[in-house]
Design a protein around this motif. Sequence first.
Motif, mmCIF file in Angstrom:
data_model
loop_
_atom_site.group_PDB
_atom_site.id
_atom_site.type_symbol
_atom_site.label_atom_id
_atom_site.label_comp_id
_atom_site.label_asym_id
_atom_site.label_seq_id
_atom_site.Cartn_x
_atom_site.Cartn_y
_atom_site.Cartn_z
ATOM 1 N N ARG A 95 38.890 27.977 47.125
ATOM 2 C CA ARG A 95 40.315 28.239 46.852
ATOM 3 C C ARG A 95 40.448 29.368 45.833
ATOM 4 O O ARG A 95 40.230 29.180 44.630
ATOM 5 C CB ARG A 95 40.977 26.968 46.323
ATOM 6 N N ASP A 96 40.784 30.570 46.291
ATOM 7 C CA ASP A 96 40.919 31.701 45.363
ATOM 8 C C ASP A 96 42.080 31.502 44.398
ATOM 9 O O ASP A 96 42.044 31.999 43.267
ATOM 10 C CB ASP A 96 41.117 33.008 46.129
ATOM 11 N N ASP A 97 43.129 30.759 44.832
ATOM 12 C CA ASP A 97 44.279 30.555 43.947
ATOM 13 C C ASP A 97 43.910 29.687 42.742
ATOM 14 O O ASP A 97 44.456 29.884 41.646
ATOM 15 C CB ASP A 97 45.453 29.939 44.713
ATOM 16 N N SER A 120 42.013 31.947 40.359
ATOM 17 C CA SER A 120 42.944 32.905 39.756
ATOM 18 C C SER A 120 43.796 32.255 38.664
ATOM 19 O O SER A 120 44.012 32.826 37.591
ATOM 20 C CB SER A 120 43.847 33.497 40.844
ATOM 21 N N ALA A 168 37.708 34.814 42.441
ATOM 22 C CA ALA A 168 38.909 34.772 43.286
ATOM 23 C C ALA A 168 38.958 35.976 44.225
ATOM 24 O O ALA A 168 39.292 35.857 45.410
ATOM 25 C CB ALA A 168 40.157 34.735 42.405
ATOM 26 N N ILE A 169 38.607 37.158 43.709
ATOM 27 C CA ILE A 169 38.632 38.376 44.521
ATOM 28 C C ILE A 169 37.562 38.318 45.612
ATOM 29 O O ILE A 169 37.785 38.773 46.740
ATOM 30 C CB ILE A 169 38.437 39.612 43.620
ATOM 31 N N ASN A 178 39.122 36.340 48.225
ATOM 32 C CA ASN A 178 40.314 36.958 48.820
ATOM 33 C C ASN A 178 40.567 38.309 48.160
ATOM 34 O O ASN A 178 41.098 38.376 47.051
ATOM 35 C CB ASN A 178 41.524 36.040 48.645
ATOM 36 N N ASP A 213 42.738 40.408 48.690
ATOM 37 C CA ASP A 213 44.157 40.752 48.588
ATOM 38 C C ASP A 213 44.891 39.954 47.515
ATOM 39 O O ASP A 213 46.115 39.974 47.459
ATOM 40 C CB ASP A 213 44.844 40.519 49.941
ATOM 41 N N ASN A 214 44.163 39.232 46.683
ATOM 42 C CA ASN A 214 44.783 38.443 45.622
ATOM 43 C C ASN A 214 45.192 39.374 44.486
ATOM 44 O O ASN A 214 44.381 39.741 43.629
ATOM 45 C CB ASN A 214 43.811 37.368 45.117
ATOM 46 N N LYS A 261 47.160 38.948 41.896
ATOM 47 C CA LYS A 261 47.099 38.365 40.560
ATOM 48 C C LYS A 261 45.674 38.394 40.010
ATOM 49 O O LYS A 261 45.451 38.626 38.821
ATOM 50 C CB LYS A 261 47.619 36.926 40.578
ATOM 51 N N ALA A 262 44.696 38.157 40.877
ATOM 52 C CA ALA A 262 43.303 38.145 40.425
ATOM 53 C C ALA A 262 42.875 39.526 39.938
ATOM 54 O O ALA A 262 42.176 39.653 38.924
ATOM 55 C CB ALA A 262 42.396 37.668 41.555
ATOM 56 N N LYS A 281 50.864 36.534 55.974
ATOM 57 C CA LYS A 281 50.087 36.775 54.763
ATOM 58 C C LYS A 281 49.973 38.274 54.539
ATOM 59 O O LYS A 281 49.959 39.062 55.467
ATOM 60 C CB LYS A 281 48.675 36.167 54.879
#
Length: 360
Positions: A35-37, A40, A62-63, A66, A68-69, A71-72, A357
């Motif tokens: 879970r990248d969220d 992050s 997190a990156i 994902n 495209d995160n 926030k990360a 997404k």
Amino acid sequence: MASDLFGKGNEAFINEQYESAIKLYTQALEHEQNRDDIYSNRAQAYLKLERYKEAVEDAIDAINLNQDNVKAHHRKGTGLFHLEDYQSAKEAFRHGLKLDAEDSFNFKMWIRKCEAELDLKKSVESGGQGEIGVSETKTTVADSQPSEPKPVTPEPQIIIPEKPKLKHDWYQTATHVMVNIFYKNCKQENANIEIQDRLLKADLILPNGEPIELKFSPLAHPVNPSASSFKILKSKIEVKLKKMEGLQWKELEGEEELAPAHPASDPMQYPSSSHYTRNWDKLSKEAEKEEKEEKKEGDAALNDLFKQIYSDGTEETKRAMMKSFYESGGTVLSTNWNEIGAKQTEVKPPDGMEYKKWES
């Protein structure tokens, strides 16, 4: 289980219980590591505690999960910036900016800050030293003929050194104003920082022994001296001013406000030692009254309603709201834990719209 722990971690974070939030995020990752969220959000909690190394590590995880995160990328850059790795921080912010076309996370501002720090590292500090010298002149031997005058020797030319200058910049958060004075390798005994309610003054001694003063007065808005602080770092002096009011400063310095001819004896006038007065108690009450009387409409009214429901709700209601909101990508907000707690919340975009997404 992971989603439940993640929701509790978010709730702890909202309540500024950052240590508890980190523990809950860690427990959630033990159940679900992809879970990248979660990585992050744990990175953001580490940033709040100024644990920058751990924040960067979580942001990178997190990156990796994902790319495209957004926030990360932002949290990676913020952590690297505070670790004084400005080149890597700049690259992280540039990646984030590519994903955030509207620059809602102020990536451009952070990139400029990184560039300023990098320029400072490249520059050679002369310490404001100048040169005092006498210009060279050639003495001409007078001609033997009496009719020609003797050459006049010009007066020595004195080169006056330029007054030393130190660069500075500033930025702000919701609660503080940060002022950076770019003085590299400053010794503790060569810096005297004075903070008053609307004054910031730095009396410094340069490496060549020459004194220099930086004075910001009056500050645009009052600050709390007892809750303010400063740190002497390798590349700069960082001053952290605590705002007295939660206002957005448009500039660092403002205009002086003169006191009335006969100052009032009201004890709530702040501060009593200043050359200007404001009745903060009166202003506060007026602001509260205006806020209560203001009739909000549309999204503002809806947001207030959600806040009120969350504030007055039970623990199950709060968990249901947090879980449904995060799992549905912000398209569902439910207070029914019996329904929401039993399964993953589906994404339900409004009629006529399609949920997608973000893709770079």
